[in-house]
Design a protein around this motif. Structure first.
Motif, short mmCIF file in Angstrom:
data_model
loop_
_atom_site.label_atom_id
_atom_site.label_comp_id
_atom_site.label_asym_id
_atom_site.label_seq_id
_atom_site.Cartn_x
_atom_site.Cartn_y
_atom_site.Cartn_z
N ALA A 142 33.31 23.90 -9.36
CA ALA A 142 33.89 24.25 -10.66
C ALA A 142 35.03 23.33 -11.04
CB ALA A 142 34.36 25.70 -10.62
N ALA A 143 35.22 22.23 -10.33
CA ALA A 143 36.33 21.32 -10.58
C ALA A 143 35.83 19.99 -11.13
CB ALA A 143 37.12 21.10 -9.29
N GLY A 144 36.79 19.19 -11.61
CA GLY A 144 36.47 17.82 -12.05
C GLY A 144 35.41 17.78 -13.12
N SER A 145 34.53 16.79 -13.06
CA SER A 145 33.51 16.61 -14.09
C SER A 145 32.45 17.70 -14.04
CB SER A 145 32.84 15.25 -13.93
OG SER A 145 32.16 15.17 -12.69
N ASP A 146 32.44 18.50 -12.97
CA ASP A 146 31.48 19.60 -12.87
C ASP A 146 32.02 20.90 -13.44
OD1 ASP A 146 29.33 18.30 -11.74
OD2 ASP A 146 30.13 18.48 -9.71
N LYS A 147 33.22 20.89 -13.98
CA LYS A 147 33.80 22.10 -14.55
C LYS A 147 32.95 22.59 -15.72
CE LYS A 147 38.03 24.03 -16.52
NZ LYS A 147 39.43 23.77 -16.93
N PRO A 148 32.64 23.89 -15.77
CA PRO A 148 31.83 24.40 -16.87
C PRO A 148 32.45 24.11 -18.23
CG PRO A 148 31.98 26.03 -15.12
CD PRO A 148 32.95 24.93 -14.77
N GLU A 149 31.64 23.62 -19.14
CA GLU A 149 32.11 23.31 -20.48
C GLU A 149 32.51 24.59 -21.24
OE1 GLU A 149 28.89 20.51 -19.15
OE2 GLU A 149 29.06 22.70 -19.37
N GLN A 150 31.76 25.66 -20.98
CA GLN A 150 32.00 26.95 -21.63
C GLN A 150 32.23 27.96 -20.52
OE1 GLN A 150 29.10 28.00 -24.66
NE2 GLN A 150 29.31 30.17 -24.19
N THR A 151 33.39 28.57 -20.47
CA THR A 151 33.74 29.42 -19.32
C THR A 151 33.41 30.89 -19.54
OG1 THR A 151 36.02 29.53 -20.14
CG2 THR A 151 35.51 27.86 -18.46
N THR A 152 33.33 31.35 -20.79
CA THR A 152 32.88 32.71 -21.07
C THR A 152 31.48 32.62 -21.65
OG1 THR A 152 35.10 33.55 -21.48
CG2 THR A 152 33.27 34.83 -22.39
N ILE A 153 30.53 33.26 -20.99
CA ILE A 153 29.12 33.15 -21.37
C ILE A 153 28.59 34.53 -21.71
CG2 ILE A 153 26.83 32.40 -20.64
CD1 ILE A 153 28.21 30.43 -18.74
N ARG A 154 28.15 34.70 -22.96
CA ARG A 154 27.61 35.99 -23.42
C ARG A 154 26.12 36.06 -23.08
NH1 ARG A 154 30.21 38.95 -27.25
NH2 ARG A 154 28.30 39.35 -28.41
N VAL A 155 25.78 37.04 -22.24
CA VAL A 155 24.39 37.18 -21.78
C VAL A 155 23.86 38.54 -22.22
CG1 VAL A 155 22.84 37.12 -19.81
CG2 VAL A 155 24.93 35.74 -19.79
N GLY A 156 22.86 38.54 -23.08
CA GLY A 156 22.27 39.78 -23.56
C GLY A 156 21.40 40.44 -22.50
#
Length: 416
Positions: free
Chosen positions: A35-49
Motif C-alpha cells: 500500500a506504499a509508494g507507486s502501489d498506493k491505491p489511487e482511490q482509498t474509499t471504495i463503494r461496493v454494492g
C-alpha cells in the motif's frame, strides 16, 4: 497495473525485508508495503454494492473484519434493493464495484442487460448455494420433483404457471431455465417467467404471484421455515461447484485505478479465505449478516446452509458435498474463462444473443486474471491455477469444458 510497477514494487518489498532482518514475515507487513509508494491505491474509499444474500459475505466481512485496511483501502458496502439497481449504479459510477450476478456483467458487456458497457470480473465470490423452490400448494397436489411438475404443466394451458428469477441474464434465470428444460419444460413456451428482487421472493410466493422461484440464500430456507415452499433442487445439483456471484466493476474503473482494483480484490480474497478456514468463521458470519444493516433476517435462516446442512421441506436432510464455497485454495475465486463462456452459451441457447459471439475473446477481456494474480501475490500463500478452463458435468450428464462453445450451445434439444 503496468508490469514494470509490479516488478519494482516486488523489488522494494524484498529490499524492505532484508533491511528488517526477516520481520517481513510478520502478518500484515507485506500488505503494508503493497500500500506504499507507486502501489498506493489511487482511490482509498471504495463503494461496493451488495444485495441481501448469503453470498455477499466476502464483501461484507472484508469490511467488518478489517481486511480492507490491510491493503490501504476502506470498503464501504452499499445495500441495494434489486439487481437492476446494482446495474444502474455500477454504470453511472455511483458504485465503484459490486457483489453481482455473473451473467449481469456479461449481459452488460454485450448490451443485452442494458446499454453496452465495458465490464470487468475481478474474482468469483462463491460457488454453489442457490436453489429452486416450489410452492406448498404444488406439494399438496403431490408435486415433489421436476417429473411431477412436468406432468402438471403439460396438463395445463401454456403460461398457466409462473416462475420467478432475479434478472434476465442472471445466474438464477439460467439455473431455472436449465432445470426446467432438463425436465422437458420449455421455460419460454410452457410457463411464464417474471423478475422479482431476491428479498421479495418469499412474500410474492406467499400471496400467490408465482408457484416457483430461483434465488440465493437465505430465501429458499426462509420459504421452508415459513411453510410456503420447499426446495425442489439446489443449484449445485444442477451444476456441482458452479460459479455464482462475482466481484464486478467497470473496465474503465480498473484502468483508472489499477492499484485500488488490486487492493479491493486482495481484501475480498483474504476475507474469502477466512470464511472457508473454519465452521466457526461461518457461524460468526451468519450472526453478522443477520443484522439489520445486512440481510435483516434471522441467524437460523443463514447458518445451516452456510455450513452445508440442508433440509428440503419434504422431510429430507443431508450434509451437502457441494455446499457454498468462497475460497477453495483460490480455485473458487479464480476468474475461470470457461465459467464466463458457459453463460454466453446459455444466452445463445435462449435467444438472448442473435448471433454467435467470440466466446474466448469476451471471456479473456472481461475476466481479469491479471488483477487476480497481483491480488493473490499481495495476500500471499495462494497459487493461481495453471489453466483458465475447467471441466464440469451438469445434472443431465452434459460435460462442459469450454472448448467448443458454439457446438455446446447448439446441442440442446430444448432451446429458443
Amino acid at each position: 497495473m503496468p508490469k514494470n510497477s509490479f516488478t519494482l514494487s516486488r523489488r522494494r518489498l524484498i529490499q524492505t525485508g532484508a533491511a528488517l532482518g526477516g520481520s517481513l514475515l510478520l502478518p500484515g507487513l507485506m500488505n503494508a508495503a503493497w500500500a506504499a509508494g507507486s502501489d498506493k491505491p489511487e482511490q482509498t474509499t471504495i463503494r461496493v454494492g451488495f444485495i441481501p444474500l448469503t453470498d455477499c459475505a466476502p464483501v461484507v466481512m472484508a469490511a467488518l473484519k478489517g481486511f480492507d485496511k490491510k491493503y490501504g483501502i476502506r470498503i464501504e458496502p452499499v445495500k441495494e434493493a434489486s439487481w437492476a439497481s446494482v446495474r444502474d449504479k455500477l454504470v453511472s459510477g455511483e458504485l465503484d464495484a459490486a457483489h453481482v450476478l455473473y451473467g449481469l456483467i456479461y449481459g452488460l458487456e454485450l448490451g443485452i442487460a442494458g446499454k453496452p458497457q465495458r465490464m470487468a470480473n475481478l474474482m468469483t465470490l462463491n460457488n454453489n448455494g442457490q436453489a429452486i423452490s416450489l410452492s406448498a400448494d404444488l406439494r399438496e397436489k403431490g408435486i415433489v420433483d421436476g417429473a411431477g411438475l412436468k406432468k402438471r404443466v403439460a396438463g395445463s394451458a401454456p403460461g398457466t404457471y409462473t416462475f420467478a428469477h432475479t434478472f434476465p441474464t442472471g445466474t438464477h434465470a439460467m439455473w431455472l431455465y436449465y432445470w426446467l428444460a432438463a425436465n422437458d419444460i420449455h421455460p419460454f413456451n410452457d410457463v411464464r417467467t417474471v423478475v422479482v428482487p431476491p428479498p421479495q421472493m418469499v412474500m410474492n410466493m406467499m400471496i400467490g404471484n408465482m408457484v416457483g422461484f430461483c434465488v440465493g440464500e437465505p430465501w429458499n430456507a426462509r420459504a421452508i421455515n415459513d411453510r410456503i415452499g420447499y426446495t425442489a433442487t439446489t443449484s449445485q445439483q444442477i451444476w456441482p461447484d458452479h460459479p455464482e456471484k462475482i466481484l464486478g466493476t467497470r473496465r474503465d474503473w480498473v484502468e483508472q485505478n489499477p492499484n485500488s482494483a488490486r487492493a479491493l480484490t486482495a481484501a475480498v480474497l483474504d476475507a474469502a479465505r477466512w470464511l472457508d478456514a473454519s465452521p466457526e468463521n461461518r457461524r460468526e458470519t451468519a450472526k453478522e449478516l443477520a443484522r439489520r444493516a445486512w440481510l435483516n433476517t434471522k441467524e437460523q435462516y443463514l447458518a445451516p446452509r452456510m455450513l452445508g446442512d440442508y433440509e428440503d421441506g419434504l422431510g429430507n436432510r443431508w450434509q451437502d458435498r457441494h455446499g457454498m464455497r468462497y475460497f477453495g485454495d483460490g480455485e473458487v475465486s479464480w476468474p475461470w474463462h470457461s465459467d464466463g463462456i458457459w453463460f454466453l452459451t446459455q444466452f445463445r441457447r435462449w435467444g438472448l444473443l442473435k448471433h454467435e459471439p467470440d466466446y474466448q475473446a469476451l471471456a479473456a477481456r472481461i475476466n481479469r486474471n491479471d488483477v487476480w494474480r497481483e491480488a493473490a501475490s499481495a495476500v500471499g500463500g495462494i497459487t493461481p491455477p495453471g489453466e483458465t478452463l475447467r471441466t464440469s458435468r451438469l445434472m443431465d450428464g452434459t460435460l462442459w469444458d469450454g472448448r467448443d462453445p458454439a457446438r455446446y450451445a447448439a446441442s440442446f434439444a430444448i432451446k429458443r
